[in-house]
Design an enzyme around this catalytic site. Structure first.
Site, PDB file in Angstrom:
ATOM      1  CE1 TYR A 282      -1.456  -6.565   9.848  1.00 43.09           C
ATOM      2  CE2 TYR A 282      -3.497  -7.748   9.439  1.00 43.09           C
ATOM      3  CZ  TYR A 282      -2.669  -6.677   9.186  1.00 43.09           C
ATOM      4  OH  TYR A 282      -3.040  -5.738   8.271  1.00 43.09           O
TER       5      TYR A 282
ATOM      6  CG  LEU B 126      -2.282  -0.430   1.171  1.00 44.97           C
ATOM      7  CD1 LEU B 126      -2.818  -0.746   2.550  1.00 44.97           C
ATOM      8  CD2 LEU B 126      -3.117   0.669   0.535  1.00 44.97           C
TER       9      LEU B 126
HETATM   10  N1  SER Z   1      -4.444  -8.087   3.898  1.00 45.67           N
HETATM   11  C1  SER Z   1      -4.233  -8.336   5.289  1.00 45.67           C
HETATM   12  C2  SER Z   1      -3.698  -9.677   5.525  1.00 45.67           C
HETATM   13  O1  SER Z   1      -4.077 -10.592   4.898  1.00 45.67           O
HETATM   14  C3  SER Z   1      -5.511  -8.142   6.051  1.00 45.67           C
HETATM   15  O2  SER Z   1      -5.547  -6.865   6.557  1.00 45.67           O
HETATM   16  O3  SER Z   1      -2.908  -9.863   6.358  1.00 45.67           O
END
Ligand code: SER
Length: 317
Positions: free
Chosen positions: A140, A14
């Protein structure tokens, strides 16, 4: 005085697309891209920055009179499970450094990317409400959920204007994603354009919320530009766009590449996907600052394939 923007993680999936959009919008001279790695193809102002080091962040903020920060540096879900403690450091220590350095140096605005991963298996799978209790089961998700609370805390306690989005899986042709669970969708397009079949690490029915890069970047900039009184959620806004399963993605790709096939070999990432929502409710974002996605699965697929065909044609020329 013009705003001076700092981006961390500017080489990421991103970050790199966002950097270009911000350069275009605010002038290349007003954007400072930073990362721990350098990309030789990068154009613009760049500095190496390890955001786990508070002093380095503060130095860069002072040196460049930074007024806005987009903190994009992070380890994603699947890689996070391989290195839980490191992920906590990279995702949280860096954000606390950014918040504190920003507060002490009069930075005006901060953007913090959160994720659908903040929800856990306890949450309703369909149209998960914005304020549902967060009980993530990945490191995460835990890191992003706690980051959201720190964002809210710095706003309440110090008045720091921190704004945040819970991104769905982001799909783009510009960059390769690294280490996420939703990334299978990006890879599937690359395989299709190369006329190869794709082995998917999720099962065919795993529906997840997704968004096209163009919409994700637009949402980010629209949120950051919205008048302050419109920002009512100070943890992080749900933004929704589309939801699909690998099977539905395969069907959409087959409309353009009829021979394309998906093969399913779920691995540890299946558990991660199973713990996340299938779709999220983004009513607050729509109401507060007029969020509205433009792309759906069909229009995204056409655009992805068009761009990837050009990319491979140029690379093979
Ligand atoms: N795209 C991310 C992931 O798969 C999700 O926020 O870790």
């Amino acid at each position: 005085m013009k705003d001076k923007i700092l981006i961390t993680g500017a080489n990421g999936q991103l970050g790199s697309v966002l950097t270009k959009s911000l350069q275009k919008k605010y002038g290349i001279e007003n954007v400072l891209a930073t990362d721990i790695k350098f990309n030789a193809a990068f154009e613009g102002n760049f500095e190496f920055l390890d955001a786990t080091d508070f002093n380095s962040i503060e130095y860069v903020i002072k040196e460049h009179d930074i007024t806005e920060i987009y903190h994009m540096a992070a380890i994603l879900s699947a890689n996070g499970e391989k290195h839980p403690l490191r992920t906590w450091d990279i995702n949280n220590k860096t954000f606390l450094n950014i918040l504190e350095a920003a507060r002490l140096n009069r930075v005006k605005k901060i953007f913090y990317p959160s994720s659908i991963a903040v929800y856990g298996t306890n949450a309703p799978k369909d149209l998960t409400p914005q304020d549902y209790f967060l009980k993530p089961t990945t490191v995460y998700g835990m890191s992003k959920a706690s980051g959201e609370h720190w964002a809210n805390y710095y706003f309440i306690r110090y008045g720091l204007d921190v704004r945040s989005l819970r991104y769905p899986g982001v799909i783009g042709h510009q960059t390769s994603p690294g280490g996420g669970t939703t990334d299978y969708a990006v890879d599937a397009y690359h395989y299709a354009v190369k006329n190869e079949n794709f082995t998917c690490f999720l099962n065919e029915t795993s529906s997840l919320p997704m968004i096209y890069m163009e919409d994700a970047i637009r949402a980010t900039i629209e949120l950051m530009e919205a008048p302050i009184e419109q920002i009512k959620t100070r943890t992080s806004y749900n933004i929704a766009s589309m939801s699909f399963s690998p099977k539905e993605l395969g069907q959409a790709i087959s409309q353009i590449f009829p021979k394309f096939k998906m093969i399913y070999k779920p691995d540890f990432r299946q558990n991660i996907a199973d713990s996340w929502p299938k779709s999220i409710d983004d009513n607050e974002a729509r109401t507060d600052w007029n969020w509205k996605p433009k792309f759906n699965l069909e229009t995204m697929t056409a655009d992805m394939i068009k761009h990837l065909k050009e990319k491979y044609k140029t690379e093979n020329a």
